[in-house]
Design an enzyme around this catalytic site. Structure first.
Site, PDB file in Angstrom:
ATOM      1  N   ARG A 225     -38.475  13.574  65.043  1.00 38.30           N
ATOM      2  CA  ARG A 225     -38.260  12.716  63.874  1.00 38.30           C
ATOM      3  C   ARG A 225     -39.630  12.390  63.271  1.00 38.30           C
ATOM      4  O   ARG A 225     -40.498  11.844  63.938  1.00 38.30           O
ATOM      5  CB  ARG A 225     -37.560  11.421  64.271  1.00 38.30           C
ATOM      6  CG  ARG A 225     -37.374  10.462  63.096  1.00 38.30           C
ATOM      7  CD  ARG A 225     -37.128   9.048  63.576  1.00 38.30           C
ATOM      8  NE  ARG A 225     -37.010   8.114  62.460  1.00 38.30           N
ATOM      9  CZ  ARG A 225     -37.277   6.829  62.538  1.00 38.30           C
ATOM     10  NH1 ARG A 225     -37.698   6.309  63.675  1.00 38.30           N
ATOM     11  NH2 ARG A 225     -37.139   6.047  61.487  1.00 38.30           N
TER      12      ARG A 225
ATOM     13  N   ARG B 152     -41.089  -6.926  59.735  1.00 40.58           N
ATOM     14  CA  ARG B 152     -41.559  -6.502  58.420  1.00 40.58           C
ATOM     15  C   ARG B 152     -40.959  -7.390  57.339  1.00 40.58           C
ATOM     16  O   ARG B 152     -39.824  -7.846  57.452  1.00 40.58           O
ATOM     17  CB  ARG B 152     -41.204  -5.036  58.162  1.00 40.58           C
ATOM     18  CG  ARG B 152     -42.137  -4.058  58.848  1.00 40.58           C
ATOM     19  CD  ARG B 152     -41.641  -2.636  58.712  1.00 40.58           C
ATOM     20  NE  ARG B 152     -40.869  -2.211  59.869  1.00 40.58           N
ATOM     21  CZ  ARG B 152     -40.146  -1.098  59.929  1.00 40.58           C
ATOM     22  NH1 ARG B 152     -40.088  -0.304  58.877  1.00 40.58           N
ATOM     23  NH2 ARG B 152     -39.482  -0.788  61.024  1.00 40.58           N
TER      24      ARG B 152
ATOM     25  N   GLU C  23     -29.650   9.944  65.504  1.00 40.98           N
ATOM     26  CA  GLU C  23     -30.679  10.675  64.769  1.00 40.98           C
ATOM     27  C   GLU C  23     -31.129  11.911  65.538  1.00 40.98           C
ATOM     28  O   GLU C  23     -31.471  12.940  64.945  1.00 40.98           O
ATOM     29  CB  GLU C  23     -31.870   9.759  64.512  1.00 40.98           C
ATOM     30  CG  GLU C  23     -31.558   8.580  63.613  1.00 40.98           C
ATOM     31  CD  GLU C  23     -32.559   7.449  63.720  1.00 40.98           C
ATOM     32  OE1 GLU C  23     -33.046   6.996  62.673  1.00 40.98           O
ATOM     33  OE2 GLU C  23     -32.843   7.023  64.853  1.00 40.98           O
TER      34      GLU C  23
ATOM     35  N   HIS D 182     -34.935   6.168  56.875  1.00 41.17           N
ATOM     36  CA  HIS D 182     -33.726   6.184  57.720  1.00 41.17           C
ATOM     37  C   HIS D 182     -32.806   7.359  57.369  1.00 41.17           C
ATOM     38  O   HIS D 182     -31.599   7.314  57.625  1.00 41.17           O
ATOM     39  CB  HIS D 182     -32.944   4.868  57.603  1.00 41.17           C
ATOM     40  CG  HIS D 182     -33.621   3.706  58.255  1.00 41.17           C
ATOM     41  ND1 HIS D 182     -33.672   2.462  57.682  1.00 41.17           N
ATOM     42  CD2 HIS D 182     -34.289   3.604  59.429  1.00 41.17           C
ATOM     43  CE1 HIS D 182     -34.335   1.627  58.467  1.00 41.17           C
ATOM     44  NE2 HIS D 182     -34.733   2.302  59.540  1.00 41.17           N
TER      45      HIS D 182
ATOM     46  N   ILE E  95     -28.511  -3.661  65.180  1.00 46.97           N
ATOM     47  CA  ILE E  95     -27.831  -4.884  64.756  1.00 46.97           C
ATOM     48  C   ILE E  95     -26.477  -4.546  64.148  1.00 46.97           C
ATOM     49  O   ILE E  95     -25.458  -5.175  64.459  1.00 46.97           O
ATOM     50  CB  ILE E  95     -28.698  -5.662  63.747  1.00 46.97           C
ATOM     51  CG1 ILE E  95     -30.008  -6.122  64.395  1.00 46.97           C
ATOM     52  CG2 ILE E  95     -27.937  -6.869  63.206  1.00 46.97           C
ATOM     53  CD1 ILE E  95     -30.991  -6.758  63.419  1.00 46.97           C
TER      54      ILE E  95
ATOM     55  N   ASN F 177     -38.324  11.210  69.450  1.00 48.28           N
ATOM     56  CA  ASN F 177     -38.755  10.214  68.467  1.00 48.28           C
ATOM     57  C   ASN F 177     -39.919   9.450  69.083  1.00 48.28           C
ATOM     58  O   ASN F 177     -39.720   8.553  69.910  1.00 48.28           O
ATOM     59  CB  ASN F 177     -37.602   9.266  68.112  1.00 48.28           C
ATOM     60  CG  ASN F 177     -37.988   8.243  67.054  1.00 48.28           C
ATOM     61  OD1 ASN F 177     -39.138   8.182  66.611  1.00 48.28           O
ATOM     62  ND2 ASN F 177     -37.036   7.424  66.658  1.00 48.28           N
TER      63      ASN F 177
ATOM     64  N   LYS G 217     -38.382   8.081  72.548  1.00 46.26           N
ATOM     65  CA  LYS G 217     -36.956   8.275  72.771  1.00 46.26           C
ATOM     66  C   LYS G 217     -36.668   9.778  72.758  1.00 46.26           C
ATOM     67  O   LYS G 217     -37.259  10.520  71.975  1.00 46.26           O
ATOM     68  CB  LYS G 217     -36.139   7.569  71.689  1.00 46.26           C
ATOM     69  CG  LYS G 217     -36.349   6.063  71.650  1.00 46.26           C
ATOM     70  CD  LYS G 217     -35.575   5.433  70.499  1.00 46.26           C
ATOM     71  CE  LYS G 217     -35.844   3.939  70.424  1.00 46.26           C
ATOM     72  NZ  LYS G 217     -35.134   3.320  69.279  1.00 46.26           N
TER      73      LYS G 217
END
Length: 396
Positions: free
Chosen positions: A95, A242, A383, A183, A329, A10, A17
């Site tokens: 990704r 954002r 992911e 996502h 989170i 990613n 990552k």
């Protein structure tokens, strides 16, 4: 003979990552190596967090900005080879945030595919260019090894036109101005994981991917039917930096005030959200630790937006059987989960407070009380595993 493995990547503006998954009897095993290469932004200090260890890159940090990325990638490749032992990379799964209207299923990247995906960079300017730069860089680092593109928008291809269509002239819709959703790799993983844990996962499920980027997804029978993000990754929930949902009249106002496109883009993507409201940080952990009332206000607004958007998606599904939290989170902030559930308690949601406090994102676990009308889960996302699995499927 070396055992084959798939490298999942990613690539972002400041980090890469990655995880390495061994191929065992045509299936993927648990990651044998994972980490993140940090500090790739201009002026950043490059280091590699590899299986919880931090490796410095002093020789790379001394290079000029034009050669740092290439040098850092070469170093990452050497570290992966060093720590992977007898494993040989047989594919690299990437990704890719935006597949536009052309790509829903993962695919092998060709020159034509890469050129088409470059055309979507303006739809996700913080993510798409870096995703695609990563594809090009890893293709050069691993010559002859298939590069696989796995799309965040793909999971939402099942949404009906009533969800994807804007109330704009037909010509705009036909030119791709529509809601896509994001996502998707995270939602695919969480959705699949839930099917192994709960019979209610095939019912009316609301998934909350809450992190620096945040969105909700309404799912029925394992398929996305609505989500909060839209044409770009700006829409919907308030996020780290954002803005989330915004009256387009604000943009027109700014244009009238003489703001240029780059300034508007910076405000929307990098100066808003938790950071903008608090004036302190985009990181929820920093805000939780702060006694500044602006931090409290930012957290309250973030929580409110989650509850508000959740109500709309629950209405679309005509009820709720299961709620799942994921993302940085969602997996780690027990207070946020409690506040969201409290705001939805009129639907019969009840937390098991002890279970909620003990859920720290290290494993999937239920956090609902025995008499809750709705199941509530915390499911750590992966992911990379989904992307690697798609790569394996394409290679078989």
């Amino acid at each position: 003979m070396s055992q084959q493995a798939i490298l999942s990547v990613n690539s972002g503006s400041s980090t890469i990552k990655f995880a390495l998954y061994p191929v065992q009897n045509k299936t993927l095993g648990p990651a044998i190596l994972s980490g993140v290469l940090e500090g790739l932004e201009p002026g950043g200090i490059i280091c590699l967090r590899l299986n919880q260890q931090i490796l410095s890159a002093d020789s790379i940090n001394s290079k000029d900005e034009e050669t740092r990325f290439a040098a850092a990638l070469q170093w990452l490749q050497s570290q992966v080879s060093l720590h992977a032992g007898a494993f040989e990379v047989c594919a690299v799964a990437h990704r890719i945030v935006h597949g536009g209207g052309h790509f829903a299923d993962s695919c092998i990247v060709t020159a034509d595919v890469l050129q088409t995906l470059r055309g979507y960079e303006h739809l996700a300017p913080l993510h798409q260019p870096h995703n695609l730069d990563g594809v090009a860089a890893f293709a050069a680092a691993y010559p002859g090894v298939p590069q696989i593109a796995c799309f965040d928008t793909g999971f939402h291809a099942t949404m009906p036109e009533t969800e994807t269509r804007f109330a704009l002239p037909l010509r705009e819709h036909e030119q791709g101005v529509r809601r896509y959703g994001f996502h998707g790799l995270s939602y695919r993983f969480v959705s699949h994981r839930l099917t192994t844990l709960s019979r209610r996962a095939s019912g009316r499920a609301l998934m909350a991917h809450l992190g620096n980027g945040a969105s909700l997804c309404a799912m029925q029978e394992g398929k996305s039917i609505a989500t909060t993000m839209g044409f770009s990754a700006l829409d919907g929930l308030m996020m780290g930096s954002r803005c989330g949902q915004l009256d387009p009249g604000v943009i027109l106002h700014w244009l009238d005030q003489g703001m240029d496109r780059k300034t508007i883009e910076r405000v929307l993507y990098k100066e808003s959200g938790l950071l903008g409201v608090s004036g302190i940080s985009a990181d929820m952990r920093t805000l939780r630790a702060s006694e500044d009332p602006r931090a409290t206000a930012a957290i309250a607004q973030f929580t409110y937006r989650v509850r508000r958007e959740a109500g709309g998606l629950i209405t679309v599904m005509q009820g709720l059987d299961l709620l799942a939290f994921t993302g940085g989170i969602g997996e780690h902030d027990a207070q946020l989960r409690a506040d969201v559930v409290r705001g939805l308690s009129f639907l019969g949601l009840k937390l098991d407070d002890a279970a909620n406090q003990s859920a720290t994102g290290d494993r999937a676990m239920p956090v609902h009380a025995p008499d809750s009308a709705v199941e509530i889960w915390v499911v750590p996302t992966d992911e990379g595993m989904i992307a690697a699995q798609d790569a394996l499927t394409l290679l078989l």
